[in-house]
Enzyme design. Structure first.
Site, PDB file in Angstrom:
ATOM      1  N   HIS A 186       0.883  -1.172   0.000  1.00 41.80           N
ATOM      2  CA  HIS A 186       0.000   0.000   0.000  1.00 41.80           C
ATOM      3  C   HIS A 186       0.914   1.213   0.000  1.00 41.80           C
ATOM      4  O   HIS A 186       1.731   1.382   0.905  1.00 41.80           O
ATOM      5  CB  HIS A 186      -0.926  -0.013   1.218  1.00 41.80           C
ATOM      6  CG  HIS A 186      -1.908  -1.152   1.187  1.00 41.80           C
ATOM      7  ND1 HIS A 186      -2.182  -1.949   2.272  1.00 41.80           N
ATOM      8  CD2 HIS A 186      -2.684  -1.633   0.173  1.00 41.80           C
ATOM      9  CE1 HIS A 186      -3.088  -2.854   1.943  1.00 41.80           C
ATOM     10  NE2 HIS A 186      -3.411  -2.690   0.670  1.00 41.80           N
TER      11      HIS A 186
ATOM     12  N   GLU B  15       1.584   3.522   3.166  1.00 40.81           N
ATOM     13  CA  GLU B  15       1.961   2.937   4.463  1.00 40.81           C
ATOM     14  C   GLU B  15       3.481   3.016   4.530  1.00 40.81           C
ATOM     15  O   GLU B  15       4.209   2.174   4.017  1.00 40.81           O
ATOM     16  CB  GLU B  15       1.396   1.511   4.586  1.00 40.81           C
ATOM     17  CG  GLU B  15      -0.140   1.559   4.643  1.00 40.81           C
ATOM     18  CD  GLU B  15      -0.832   0.198   4.680  1.00 40.81           C
ATOM     19  OE1 GLU B  15      -0.156  -0.818   4.980  1.00 40.81           O
ATOM     20  OE2 GLU B  15      -2.051   0.152   4.415  1.00 40.81           O
TER      21      GLU B  15
ATOM     22  N   HIS C 198       3.345  -3.565   6.567  1.00 35.29           N
ATOM     23  CA  HIS C 198       2.158  -2.713   6.527  1.00 35.29           C
ATOM     24  C   HIS C 198       2.067  -1.817   7.740  1.00 35.29           C
ATOM     25  O   HIS C 198       2.661  -2.100   8.796  1.00 35.29           O
ATOM     26  CB  HIS C 198       0.887  -3.573   6.470  1.00 35.29           C
ATOM     27  CG  HIS C 198       0.656  -4.198   5.138  1.00 35.29           C
ATOM     28  ND1 HIS C 198      -0.159  -3.651   4.172  1.00 35.29           N
ATOM     29  CD2 HIS C 198       1.157  -5.340   4.600  1.00 35.29           C
ATOM     30  CE1 HIS C 198      -0.149  -4.416   3.105  1.00 35.29           C
ATOM     31  NE2 HIS C 198       0.637  -5.455   3.325  1.00 35.29           N
TER      32      HIS C 198
ATOM     33  N   GLU D  89       2.287  -6.054  10.474  1.00 36.84           N
ATOM     34  CA  GLU D  89       1.445  -4.860  10.522  1.00 36.84           C
ATOM     35  C   GLU D  89       1.787  -4.074  11.783  1.00 36.84           C
ATOM     36  O   GLU D  89       1.759  -4.647  12.883  1.00 36.84           O
ATOM     37  CB  GLU D  89      -0.020  -5.295  10.566  1.00 36.84           C
ATOM     38  CG  GLU D  89      -1.030  -4.192  10.547  1.00 36.84           C
ATOM     39  CD  GLU D  89      -1.513  -3.851   9.139  1.00 36.84           C
ATOM     40  OE1 GLU D  89      -1.904  -4.778   8.411  1.00 36.84           O
ATOM     41  OE2 GLU D  89      -1.506  -2.663   8.782  1.00 36.84           O
TER      42      GLU D  89
END
Lengths: 320, 311
Positions: B19, B22, B113, B175
């Site tokens: 992404h 990010e 992420h 993440e």
């Protein structure tokens, strides 16, 4: 003394109408939902829902729909006299077109028809609490509203930031009205609405309406000193000379420390390879807009301000 | 549980910018690419910027979410010039790091992420019995003093698994939150750097023959998503996550607990019958996916000791 006389009661015209504008940046969501809620209240309870006439505006509807800061260009830079009077063609940026629409609705900027007050709602990823941003240090109305909000709001720090533009250069939405200010609340990620941040913004808008109503009704608002922060300059990130990509992030000791003191030798940046860059200037200043997402592309890691005390007179509405 | 022998983890992929906004992963990949390997590393690591166009524009994606493009169906669909950029890119990444499900795929894929939610560090994966991933999680939990580390499991079969990490033989998304999108926070970058380094340390030790003792790991298995209350006509959201729930990722949510606070001031409560663990609370990218928060069940999973099988 002459000074005491000058600071005696000042009579000012009533504020007939104010505008509350949200979604000037489409991904700064508190303002979007404050305007949505105010429009729902008006629908439910009729025009008398507020004690004064209020116009609610979703400034940049296309950007709001796409949850982006802007479509073609930053709307909050489109309100200079030049941009407002430039001819519109098929290739004009959406925001320039829309700025002229808003000028017709809320202005015309600089004329006697312009709306009395614009309150423009914004969010920041920086830890700035509630910051009231003024383009000028000599508008007693907006400074009194700031003083009122500082007294009434205790949940978060309430600070006054003065950008001190010459009126002719002002390019933001709130320069369209006779009096204007930006209500900036953070920290909140763009594209996110936090309940606690929404509540602060709603309270600030309600208190602004409250002040205007009291003022128009004849209340004397005592003068006094207002502590403000005056913008001095911006500082960019360290960047790779070829690619211009960032080589460092805001140092952990500076991150979230908006409006604290920055002294010579204090850390500013921590590079991705582990080196610290320090503040080398002599002058102790106050950093703010520390690590604002939208400012990476504008070349701003943070801005610096000097504390400035302003003295404001007592004010009262001028009765006809 | 008996010790389990597992093959060497010889090829690793570290991916960032899946992404484009990010940023901790973007800057970590850039940093790793700057320090080019000199060929003496004990593990072969390929570092990849997954979605370069989205990174350039600092957006999550250009046409479609790249991290939903790794199902078997999407990977094998015919592509043309008019296909979405991310679909073309997912097939490129599958050729580079996979093919998914084959013997040529990298042994471990770590996809970096960030989230706006207060999740700490999570390893997110499709298996609750992948001993490599579970041991790496245990290692990070042991070694990372100031960051909570958790194991999150999505119970989805490999064919339907849609994210980049499903391309490797073992894989997980690493993440880290909270961080606003399009912002890089130094402590988040450092935590991610530390997490990746600890993962590499574990792999090297494992490959060298270290026996890692078994034990227990808390596994959070995703049960369902909850959307925001919305206006029935306009579909616009009418409430925000309640202040009592905001930032309380992985704190048990009981039936009757406040979940949302409407913009007009009403509290809406959790109506489920089962107490569950909320996570991804108020993730910015999930408004358009109709997710305000996800709910998980927690259970203790026993993991065996593991040892490398060099043959």
């Amino acid at each position: 003394t002459i000074r005491e006389k000058a600071m005696a009661l000042l009579f000012l015209p009533a504020l007939a109408r104010m505008a509350v504008c949200g979604g000037t940046h489409g991904n700064e969501l508190s303002g979007v939902y404050v305007v949505q809620e105010m429009e729902r209240q008006r629908k439910e309870k009729g025009e008398g829902v507020w004690p004064i006439p209020v116009t609610t505006v979703l400034s940049n509807p296309r950007a709001v729909k796409e949850c982006r800061r802007y479509i073609d260009t930053d709307m909050n830079r489109c309100f200079s006299r030049d941009t407002l009077s430039s001819p519109i063609t098929d290739s004009s940026p959406y925001e320039v077109r829309r700025a002229q629409e808003l000028n017709n609705l809320l202005g015309l900027k600089g004329s006697t028809d312009a709306i009395d007050l614009i309150c423009d709602l914004h969010n920041t990823t920086s830890n700035m609490g509630l910051t009231l941003i003024l383009c000028t240090s000599s508008d007693w109305v907006t400074l009194h509203i700031c003083k009122y909000l500082q007294t009434k709001i205790t949940k978060v720090p309430v600070r006054v930031l003065v950008l001190d533009f010459p009126i002719s250069d002002a390019y933001s939405l709130e320069s369209v009205s006779k009096h204007g200010f930006t209500l900036e609340v953070g920290p909140q990620p763009h594209g996110v609405v936090r309940a606690d941040i929404y509540i602060i913004m709603k309270e600030a808008v309600d208190l602004t309406i409250d002040w205007i109503h009291k003022f128009n009704s004849g209340t004397v608002f005592e003068g006094g000193d207002v502590e403000t922060y005056m913008l001095i300059k911006s500082v960019d990130y360290p960047r790779d000379p070829e690619t211009r990509t960032l080589t460092a992030a805001i140092h952990p000791q500076l991150q979230d420390k908006d409006f604290c003191l920055l002294k010579r030798g204090d850390p500013l940046f921590l590079s991705f390879s582990g080196e610290t860059v320090n503040y080398e200037e002599e002058e102790t200043l106050h950093p703010f807009f520390i690590n604002e997402a939208a400012y990476y592309e504008k070349g701003i890691a943070f801005q610096l301000a000097k504390k400035m005390m302003l003295t404001i007179p007592a004010v009262r509405v001028q009765k006809d | 549980m008996k010790a389990v022998a597992m093959p060497t983890v010889s090829r690793v992929a570290v991916c960032g910018g899946t992404h484009g906004n990010e940023l901790a992963g973007v800057y970590l990949v850039r940093e790793r690419l700057k320090r080019r390997a000199d060929g003496t590393e004990p593990v072969s690591v390929v570092t990849v910027m997954s979605n370069p166009r989205a990174v350039q524009l600092c957006v999550r994606y250009v046409e479609t979410d790249l991290n939903r493009c790794f199902t078997r169906a999407t990977l094998s669909a015919p592509v043309s010039e008019t296909s979405p950029y991310e679909m073309i890119r997912s097939q490129e990444l599958n050729a580079l790091l996979g093919p998914k499900g084959s013997a040529q795929a990298v042994d471990l894929l770590c996809d970096l992420h960030n989230t706006t939610a207060n999740t700490g560090l999570c390893l997110i994966t499709y298996s609750d019995c992948d001993w490599i991933c579970l041991h790496i999680c245990k290692h990070l939990q042991r070694e990372m003093a100031s960051t909570p580390v958790r194991y999150v499991h999505f119970d989805i079969p490999l064919n339907e698994a849609y994210s980049l990490d499903s391309v490797g033989k073992h894989g997980f998304a690493m993440e880290i939150g909270p961080q606003p999108h399009s912002v890089v926070r130094s402590v988040i970058f450092s935590a991610m750097q530390e997490g990746v380094q600890l993962m590499m340390d574990w792999i090297c030790q494992f490959n060298s023959g270290t026996l890692f003792e078994g034990g227990w790991v808390d596994v959070y298995t995703m049960v369902k998503n909850i959307d925001y209350p919305r206006d029935s006509e306009t579909h616009v959201i009418t409430a925000a996550v309640h202040p009592n729930l905001q930032d309380r990722d992985f704190c048990l949510l009981h039936p009757g607990d406040p979940m949302f606070l409407s913009f007009s001031g009403e509290t809406l409560r959790y109506k489920g019958k089962e107490a569950l663990y909320p996570f991804f609370i108020n993730e910015g990218a999930y408004y358009e996916k109709g997710i305000a928060l996800s709910l998980a069940r927690k259970r203790r999973v026993e993991i065996p000791s593991v040892l490398v099988n060099k043959h």
